[in-house]
Every structure is written in structure tokens, then in C-alpha cells.
Design an enzyme around this catalytic site. Structure first.
Site, PDB file in Angstrom:
ATOM      1  N   GLU A   1       0.853  -1.191   0.000  1.00 58.69           N
ATOM      2  CA  GLU A   1       0.000   0.000   0.000  1.00 58.69           C
ATOM      3  C   GLU A   1       0.887   1.239   0.000  1.00 58.69           C
ATOM      4  O   GLU A   1       1.792   1.365   0.820  1.00 58.69           O
ATOM      5  CB  GLU A   1      -0.912  -0.002   1.231  1.00 58.69           C
ATOM      6  CG  GLU A   1      -1.921   1.120   1.208  1.00 58.69           C
ATOM      7  CD  GLU A   1      -3.061   0.909   2.196  1.00 58.69           C
ATOM      8  OE1 GLU A   1      -3.735   1.892   2.504  1.00 58.69           O
ATOM      9  OE2 GLU A   1      -3.276  -0.234   2.646  1.00 58.69           O
ATOM     10  N   ARG A   2       0.625   2.137  -0.935  1.00 59.00           N
ATOM     11  CA  ARG A   2       1.454   3.343  -1.141  1.00 59.00           C
ATOM     12  C   ARG A   2       2.903   2.967  -1.413  1.00 59.00           C
ATOM     13  O   ARG A   2       3.832   3.666  -1.021  1.00 59.00           O
ATOM     14  CB  ARG A   2       1.355   4.296   0.053  1.00 59.00           C
ATOM     15  CG  ARG A   2      -0.068   4.622   0.479  1.00 59.00           C
ATOM     16  CD  ARG A   2      -0.945   5.085  -0.673  1.00 59.00           C
ATOM     17  NE  ARG A   2      -2.310   5.354  -0.229  1.00 59.00           N
ATOM     18  CZ  ARG A   2      -3.317   5.649  -1.062  1.00 59.00           C
ATOM     19  NH1 ARG A   2      -3.114   5.678  -2.375  1.00 59.00           N
ATOM     20  NH2 ARG A   2      -4.511   5.899  -0.600  1.00 59.00           N
TER      21      ARG A   2
ATOM     22  N   GLU B   1     -10.233   4.924   9.543  1.00 58.31           N
ATOM     23  CA  GLU B   1     -10.470   4.494   8.170  1.00 58.31           C
ATOM     24  C   GLU B   1     -11.032   3.069   8.098  1.00 58.31           C
ATOM     25  O   GLU B   1     -10.628   2.258   7.269  1.00 58.31           O
ATOM     26  CB  GLU B   1      -9.175   4.606   7.347  1.00 58.31           C
ATOM     27  CG  GLU B   1      -8.664   6.027   7.265  1.00 58.31           C
ATOM     28  CD  GLU B   1      -7.421   6.172   6.392  1.00 58.31           C
ATOM     29  OE1 GLU B   1      -7.343   7.162   5.648  1.00 58.31           O
ATOM     30  OE2 GLU B   1      -6.527   5.303   6.467  1.00 58.31           O
TER      31      GLU B   1
ATOM     32  N   ARG C   1      -1.186   4.320  16.921  1.00 53.77           N
ATOM     33  CA  ARG C   1      -1.237   5.435  15.963  1.00 53.77           C
ATOM     34  C   ARG C   1      -2.369   6.407  16.287  1.00 53.77           C
ATOM     35  O   ARG C   1      -3.475   6.005  16.640  1.00 53.77           O
ATOM     36  CB  ARG C   1      -1.420   4.919  14.534  1.00 53.77           C
ATOM     37  CG  ARG C   1      -0.205   4.181  14.012  1.00 53.77           C
ATOM     38  CD  ARG C   1      -0.431   3.651  12.614  1.00 53.77           C
ATOM     39  NE  ARG C   1      -0.113   4.599  11.572  1.00 53.77           N
ATOM     40  CZ  ARG C   1      -0.946   5.010  10.636  1.00 53.77           C
ATOM     41  NH1 ARG C   1      -2.200   4.612  10.626  1.00 53.77           N
ATOM     42  NH2 ARG C   1      -0.560   5.838   9.701  1.00 53.77           N
TER      43      ARG C   1
ATOM     44  N   ASP D   1      -2.410  14.628   6.372  1.00 58.48           N
ATOM     45  CA  ASP D   1      -1.944  13.319   5.895  1.00 58.48           C
ATOM     46  C   ASP D   1      -0.758  13.431   4.947  1.00 58.48           C
ATOM     47  O   ASP D   1      -0.928  13.338   3.734  1.00 58.48           O
ATOM     48  CB  ASP D   1      -3.101  12.596   5.195  1.00 58.48           C
ATOM     49  CG  ASP D   1      -2.787  11.137   4.888  1.00 58.48           C
ATOM     50  OD1 ASP D   1      -1.763  10.634   5.379  1.00 58.48           O
ATOM     51  OD2 ASP D   1      -3.560  10.506   4.148  1.00 58.48           O
TER      52      ASP D   1
ATOM     53  N   GLU E   1       3.592   9.193  -1.342  1.00 61.03           N
ATOM     54  CA  GLU E   1       2.178   9.038  -1.682  1.00 61.03           C
ATOM     55  C   GLU E   1       1.575  10.298  -2.286  1.00 61.03           C
ATOM     56  O   GLU E   1       0.812  10.236  -3.240  1.00 61.03           O
ATOM     57  CB  GLU E   1       1.411   8.633  -0.418  1.00 61.03           C
ATOM     58  CG  GLU E   1      -0.079   8.538  -0.602  1.00 61.03           C
ATOM     59  CD  GLU E   1      -0.801   8.194   0.693  1.00 61.03           C
ATOM     60  OE1 GLU E   1      -2.041   8.201   0.682  1.00 61.03           O
ATOM     61  OE2 GLU E   1      -0.130   7.923   1.720  1.00 61.03           O
TER      62      GLU E   1
ATOM     63  N   HIS F   1      -4.038  18.648   0.041  1.00 62.31           N
ATOM     64  CA  HIS F   1      -4.946  17.526  -0.229  1.00 62.31           C
ATOM     65  C   HIS F   1      -5.842  17.770  -1.452  1.00 62.31           C
ATOM     66  O   HIS F   1      -7.039  17.440  -1.439  1.00 62.31           O
ATOM     67  CB  HIS F   1      -5.810  17.219   0.997  1.00 62.31           C
ATOM     68  CG  HIS F   1      -5.981  15.736   1.218  1.00 62.31           C
ATOM     69  ND1 HIS F   1      -6.390  14.870   0.235  1.00 62.31           N
ATOM     70  CD2 HIS F   1      -5.789  14.973   2.335  1.00 62.31           C
ATOM     71  CE1 HIS F   1      -6.455  13.638   0.732  1.00 62.31           C
ATOM     72  NE2 HIS F   1      -6.081  13.668   1.997  1.00 62.31           N
TER      73      HIS F   1
ATOM     74  N   TRP G   1     -13.064  13.491   2.391  1.00 62.84           N
ATOM     75  CA  TRP G   1     -12.350  12.761   1.343  1.00 62.84           C
ATOM     76  C   TRP G   1     -12.262  13.590   0.061  1.00 62.84           C
ATOM     77  O   TRP G   1     -11.568  13.197  -0.872  1.00 62.84           O
ATOM     78  CB  TRP G   1     -13.059  11.435   1.043  1.00 62.84           C
ATOM     79  CG  TRP G   1     -12.827  10.368   2.059  1.00 62.84           C
ATOM     80  CD1 TRP G   1     -11.946  10.392   3.105  1.00 62.84           C
ATOM     81  CD2 TRP G   1     -13.485   9.094   2.121  1.00 62.84           C
ATOM     82  NE1 TRP G   1     -12.011   9.222   3.817  1.00 62.84           N
ATOM     83  CE2 TRP G   1     -12.949   8.400   3.246  1.00 62.84           C
ATOM     84  CE3 TRP G   1     -14.465   8.463   1.356  1.00 62.84           C
ATOM     85  CZ2 TRP G   1     -13.369   7.114   3.605  1.00 62.84           C
ATOM     86  CZ3 TRP G   1     -14.874   7.178   1.725  1.00 62.84           C
ATOM     87  CH2 TRP G   1     -14.337   6.525   2.825  1.00 62.84           C
TER      88      TRP G   1
END
Length: 706
Positions: free
Chosen positions: A172-173, A296, A329, A370, A398, A526, A548
Site C-alpha cells: 500500500e502506497r 479508516e 497510531r 496526511d 504518496e 490535499h 475525502w
């Protein structure tokens, strides 16, 4: 490394090239100071250190440097930890051993039996290994070794890579191929690359690795996979690297057959205690668990009406008998919270300050959203004095163009680490929070989301290796300068020729600002396209959760652009110390690099250079494109200093980056122009495509988006 074979590519060797030095006088000087190696101690770690010295010195000096049984000749290189060395040798260390911790090292010119020697030592064998890598770096970078007295220790305890690797080997990423871990062939097949991975990490002081994705699969905790994890732990142990696993909070249900994962349930508590015993029986030095919970869609204690403290402490109690730790986290945001997403982690965690067990460390991303090209430092770093906080940086790119864009990230890391939280007044830097010096925490940590895959060059872009390297160096010492790190990496990886080092170093140091300019200037953030985060998508507004959607973050309209986080808006500024809040809150004192992060401003707002906001923003986008053009031009002049393969790789990638910088500029300015209603200023190139064209582009198979 596979680099030992003649056919191996330079790419694979990372910064451990060990090429023969070009300066014959320098070679002669080094040879005169190193007649051989004498090793004290016979642990696997000391054996690894001795072999590395032989490999490195023989390669760089162009002659075999042998290992002797005793110190018979002048100018012997002596290695060994305190417990292995003779008292006569230790007499040369006056106060140095008192100045280092268990992972620290000493490199010193000493006199023994009336002869001059070089000593590399530490309190532990792994300290000696770190010293050996540092000594080799001195020679790689053409430093003098006549008057050595280097006394160095890591300032942070836990220096960890987080691998977002899945059990099916997708990452992932991840933008550099598949996962390094071939679970199908483990535990019986030990790929040489596992050893080379450990060498590379030890060379920069990384001492831990989380093997699996934060979006975890509970199967990693089954005996079938723990046997494979044990095999990797055995490979990494001589290099001072502990393994950690991401624990899925719902594992007691998914692999344990329980009906709940409630941290207050006696069966659940017992299940985790038994699981910890099972792991430590296999891996006595297992590091502990990383946990992503109630974020998430990941399961967590809130599923059962409990909180983060309940979940973290339950796991911490299971690990405590074995000295294991929990890295919990803080990356949380909820679709049920209508408040500014940037405020949510602070609101959720700060009330729990001081309530976590001693073996819990809360892992916080560098910024509140993020891993953006630029974010102000996360306000949690100035707000939880009773809780150790662990920095989480992203090494994989990312939101920064993936492994096709040259972005030197230690510049970003340094910017964050130097930021002043004002928690105990001026000088309370983020670095002082995470190294424990401000609040005297016993457990300290820094994590980097790894950019490593099974590509021949490990990271997809030759220069992305510098981000792995730079992360390790700053994890060891968060006060290092990113420019010095860049120079070190260039000299070790490519060439010591100053006609190469200085222009390329300058190119690296400018690269991150270039990306900010052509993607998200003046505090924008973002606005990447959805899901894969590849390319611009400021127009996206149709996703089910408001936060999002890029439109949530830029809020462009006919009146202006930007997210009002001042006290007249979401009041996210109020989460910082009063001195910081006051600076960000006032549009006149808010740094322009963060302007649109904290303020919604008119298109005609005057910037400090006299330009309107619209013109200034457009010119920033153009400046970013121009900077990539300069990077490509600089690289074109370096052909004679670099092997053909790596030169061509970087040249092609810079061409891609230039095209994509233009794409970012054109797509974003055409979109925002709808709201500003203004012409592009002089000096900004006109788009060659329409906004409809850019909006029509789709990338369903962009890498790293699982």
C-alpha cells in the site's frame, strides 16, 4: 550485498558502493594508517562488523585488508565492545565510555604498546557495528582519519521503518515493486536481499522494522506466519534490528474464535497474553505491536464503547512481561465528526495525556492531515507532555509524485523537527519533544513509512534512496542538517568530485520546494486526485465523506480560496500554544507558506511581494515547473560523473516529472480560474489543454492504491 557479484548493478548497492577511491594520494594515506584488522569478540554482530570492514576497505583502497590474530604491527584497526577489549586498550578511553549509551560508539586514534592504532568500540557489539559503518563512511567521503575522536550515540531509542506490506506482497502506497518479504518461500528460503536490507538499515542506525501493513491482516499472528517472522528476525538480529508486527485489533475474533475483541473482556485479555507468550517464545527480542485502530474502517476499542487508552493499555499489559512496546497510531478521523478533520486527532487523544501505560508510545504523523507536500507541524506535539509521542514521517511519496518525482524529503523532515511548539516557551522544538529531552521520557521513537520494494534499486527512483538514508540519519540525530546529509549520501552513492556534489546537492535541496510550488503552493493541501492520490484533482466533490473531497480543503469560490482555521473559522489554531496560535491566527504574521492552510482569502489579497493572491499563486505554480526544468538541466551536465545506467534513469524520470509538473500547473490554474475570473499573469505559460480534458483523465491502476 548482491553487489559482491560483478554483474550486479550500481543501483542495488545503495550508499554502500565501496568503489575504489579516485585520489591515489588519499589511498596511500589511508593505507598507511590501516595495516590490518584485529577483532575482539566473536558474536554474530562482531563477525558482521569485521566482514563489512574487510569488504569496504578492500573495495575503496583497492587491496585486501586482512584480519590479524593480534596487534603486532603499527596502525592496526581494532574493533570490539567494552566487555571484549583488553584493559590495556581500554585505558586509552578516559571519559568516552561514560558519554555514550548502549547503542553508541567511539572511534579514536589510540596508542597501544607504543604503537598508533585506530579503535572502534562501544558498550555493546551493535554499537561497534554502528561505529564500523561510520568509519567506512569517513573513507567513502574522503575524510581525514589522523586525529579521530568521535563519540556518538543515537538520540532516539526506537528508529523504525513501517512497511505497509500486505501478505499477498502488494505494498500500500508502495512505488518500487512488490514487498521484499516472500512469505510463500519463508521460512526456509532466505533471500540475500533480506541480509542486504539489514546491512543498509544498520549502516544508518535503523534498529526496528514493522513487517506488515497498518491496515493489518490478522493471519500474520498465526503460527504459520509467526514461523516466517521468526526467520526474518533471525536474519536481522546480528544487525541490531528488532521485528515488530501490526496487530489487528479484531484478531481474537478472526483467528482466535472469540465472539468479541472488547479490551475489558477477560477472554480477550487472556488471548492477547497467550499470543504474546507464543511470539516471545519464538522471538525473544520481538519489539512489540504497532496498532491502527478506529481509523479508516479499522477495528478498535471504540467498537465496544471503550477508548484508545483501554485498547493500548490492554495490549501493553500483554507485552510488558517481555519488555515489548505498543506503538498506538493517532491517525484518526471520523465521518461522524463534522468538525475540521485537522482537529480530530488532537481532540481525541489530548484528553488522555498521562493515562497510557509506560510501554505505550503514541505515533503521530508530522502534520494534522496526511503526509502532504507541506503541513504545519501537528499540534499534538506541543500538547501531551505526560505521554511519549513518536514521530511518523512518510518516506514513500504518496502525495509527492510517487517514485517518478525527485523530492528530497529530509528537507521536509528537518522543517518539521525544527518547528517550535513553544510548549515550555521559545526553543521547545518538535525534535526535543520526540527525543524526550523536553519532558524526560524514557521511551522515544521515530517511524518512517518505507519506500522500499523489490525493484533492483529498492526505491523505484535512484534519488528516492536518499530519503531512506536521510530518514535513518535524522532518526539517529534529529538535529542534523539535511544539506550535510545530502552531501554525505551523494559522496557515498555517486562521486566525491565537487563538480558533481555541489550542484546536485543544491538540486536536491531545492526539489521539495519545487514540488510544493507545482502541487500545493501557499498552504493549499490535499487536492490530489481521489484514492490513488496521483495527479491533481481539486475538482473532486462527489465522495460519500466530505473530508475525502479536495473541495473540502481548498474551499475555492468567487470570494477567494483557503480553509479558515483561524478563531473566526474552525479555530484549529487554538490547538497550538498561545504564541504559535497567535502567529497562525493573524493573516499578517502567518507565514505565507502556510497561508491558505489557515485562512480563506480574497483573490485580490496582497501578498508580501505586492502580487495579488491569484497572481502570486499562478506564479508559484510556474516557478515549480521552472525549478524542475532547472533540475533536469543540472542533471544533464553530470553525465561524466555517473555510470550510464543511473544517469539515464534519472534523466528519464526528470523528464516525466517536468511533464507532470506542467500538468499540475495547468489543471489547477484552469480549475481555480473559474472562481477567480482573472487572467493568468505575465510569465505563466498558457495551458495547451482544456479543463474538461484534465478532468477526464482516469488512473484506475495507479500503483500503490490497494
Amino acid at each position: 550485498m548482491l553487489s559482491l557479484t560483478a554483474s550486479a548493478q550500481e543501483d542495488y548497492k545503495l550508499w554502500l558502493q565501496y568503489r575504489k577511491l579516485q585520489d591515489s594520494e588519499l589511498i596511500a594515506t589511508y593505507k598507511s594508517k590501516i595495516n590490518g584488522i584485529v577483532t575482539f569478540g566473536n558474536s554474530e554482530t562482531i563477525q558482521v562488523a569485521s566482514k563489512e570492514l574487510q569488504l569496504g576497505l578492500s573495495g575503496m583502497l583497492g587491496t585486501t585488508i586482512g584480519v590479524h590474530q593480534n596487534i603486532a604491527t603499527e596502525n592496526t584497526l581494532i574493533i570490539g565492545s567494552k566487555s571484549s577489549l583488553k584493559e590495556d586498550i581500554l585505558k586509552n578511553l578516559k571519559s568516552e565510555l561514560e558519554q555514550i549509551n548502549d547503542e553508541g560508539y567511539i572511534i579514536k586514534n589510540i596508542s597501544f604498546n607504543n604503537k598508533n592504532h585506530i579503535l572502534i568500540t562501544g558498550k555493546t557489539d551493535v554499537g561497534v557495528l554502528y561505529g564500523v559503518f561510520n568509519f567506512l563512511r569517513l573513507i567513502q567521503t574522503n575524510k581525514a582519519i589522523e586525529k579521530l575522536r568521535i563519540v556518538d550515540s543515537p538520540k532516539i531509542n526506537l528508529r523504525i521503518l513501517n512497511h505497509w506490506d500486505n501478505l499477498n506482497r502488494t505494498v500500500e502506497r508502495g512505488y518500487a515493486g512488490f514487498s521484499l518479504w516472500n512469505w510463500q518461500k519463508l521460512p526456509d528460503f532466505i533471500d540475500q536481499r533480506y541480509i542486504d536490507y539489514a546491512r543498509a538499515n544498520a549502516s544508518i542506525g535503523i534498529n526496528g522494522t514493522v513487517l506488515n501493513n497498518v491496515n493489518a491482516n490478522a493471519l500474520i499472528l498465526t503460527p504459520h506466519y509467526l514461523e516466517k517472522v521468526e526467520a526474518l528476525a533471525n536474519v536481522f538480529r546480528p544487525y541490531g534490528i528488532k521485528v515488530y508486527l501490526t496487530a489487528r485489533f479484531s484478531a481474537p475474533i478472526e483467528i482466535g474464535g472469540l465472539k468479541t475483541a472488547d479490551p475489558y473482556d477477560a477472554q480477550v485479555i487472556n488471548w492477547w497474553k497467550e499470543k504474546a507468550k507464543e511470539i516471545y517464545k519464538r522471538i525473544p527480542d520481538f519489539g512489540g505491536f504497532l496498532v491502527k485502530a478506529n481509523s479508516e474502517g479499522q477495528p478498535g476499542p471504540q467498537n465496544y464503547g471503550r477508548n484508545h487508552v483501554d485498547g493500548a493499555n490492554m495490549l501493553a499489559d500483554a507485552l510488558a512481561p517481555f519488555s515489548g512496546i505498543v506503538m498506538w497510531r493517532a491517525f484518526v478521523y471520523s465521518e461522524h465528526d463534522a468538525d475540521d478533520r485537522a482537529k480530530q486527532a488532537y481532540n481525541e487523544f489530548v484528553p488522555y495525556d498521562g493515562k497510557f501505560r509506560d510501554n505505550v508510545i503514541v505515533q503521530v504523523k508530522n502534520g494534522a492531515i496526511d503526509f502532504q507536500p507541506r503541513e504545519p507541524f501537528h499540534p499534538m506535539f506541543g500538547a501531551m507532555p505526560k505521554t511519549p509521542l513518536m514521530m511518523e514521517f512518510q518516506i514513500t511519496q504518496e502525495y509527492l509524485g510517487f517514485s517518478t518525482h525527485l523530492v528530497y524529503l529530509p528537507k521536509l523532515y528537518q522543517e518539521v523537527l525544527e518547528s517550535d511548539t513553544y510548549r515550555l516557551g521559545k526553543g521547545s522544538s518538535v525534535a526535543k519533544i520526540i527525543d524526550g529531552s523536553l519532558d524526560h521520557h524514557k521511551i522515544t521513537g521515530i517511524a518512517g513509512v518505507a519506500n522500499i520494494g523489490n525493484d533492483i534499486n529498492w526505491t523505484g527512483h535512484p534519488f528516492a534512496q536518499a530519503n531512506w538514508y536521510g530518514f535513518g540519519r535524522l532518526a539517529w540525530n534529529p538535529y542534523l542538517d539535511s544539506g550535510e546529509i545530502a552531501e554525505e549520501w551523494l559522496r557515498s552513492t555517486f562521486s566525491n568530485d565537487e563538480n558533481f556534489v555541489y550542484p546536485v546537492k543544491e538540486m536536491m535541496l531545492q526539489s521539495r520546494e519545487a514540488v510544493v510550488n507545482y502541487m500545493t503552493p501557499l498552504g493549499l493541501h490535499h487536492i490530489m486526485d481521489t484514492g490513488h492520490h496521483y495527479g491533481p484533482g481539486p475538482w473532486v466533490s462527489n465522495l460519500s465523506r466530505p473530508e475525502w473531497n479536495p473541495v473540502y480543503y481548498h474551499k475555492a469560490d468567487k470570494n477567494g480560496i483557503g480553509f479558515d482555521r483561524s478563531k473566526t473559522g474552525s479555530n484549529a489554531t487554538g490547538q497550538y500554544a498561545p504564541e504559535v496560535a497567535k502567529m497562525f491566527d493573524n493573516v499578517a504574521t502567518c507565514p505565507e507558506k502556510d497561508l491558505l492552510w489557515f485562512h480563506h482569502l480574497s483573490w485580490d489579497y496582497k501578498l508580501k511581494n505586492g502580487q495579488t493572491l491569484w497572481n502570486g499563486m499562478a506564479l508559484k505554480y510556474q516557478e515549480g515547473v521552472d525549478e524542475v526544468g532547472k533540475m533536469a538541466s543540472t542533471w544533464d551536465k553530470m553525465e561524466k560523473h555517473v555510470d550510464k545506467q543511473r544517469f539515464n534513469e534519472v534523466k528519464m524520470l526528470l523528464n516525466i516529472q517536468y511533464k507532470e509538473a506542467q500538468w499540475w500547473r495547468d489543471a489547477c490554474l484552469l480549475y481555480f480560474q473559474q472562481f477567480s475570473g482573472k487572467e493568468l499573469p505575465k510569465g505563466v505559460e498558457k495551458p495547451t489543454q482544456t479543463l474538461d480534458y484534465f478532468q477526464s483523465l482516469k488512473f484506475p491502476f495507479a500503483p500503490g492504491n490497494n
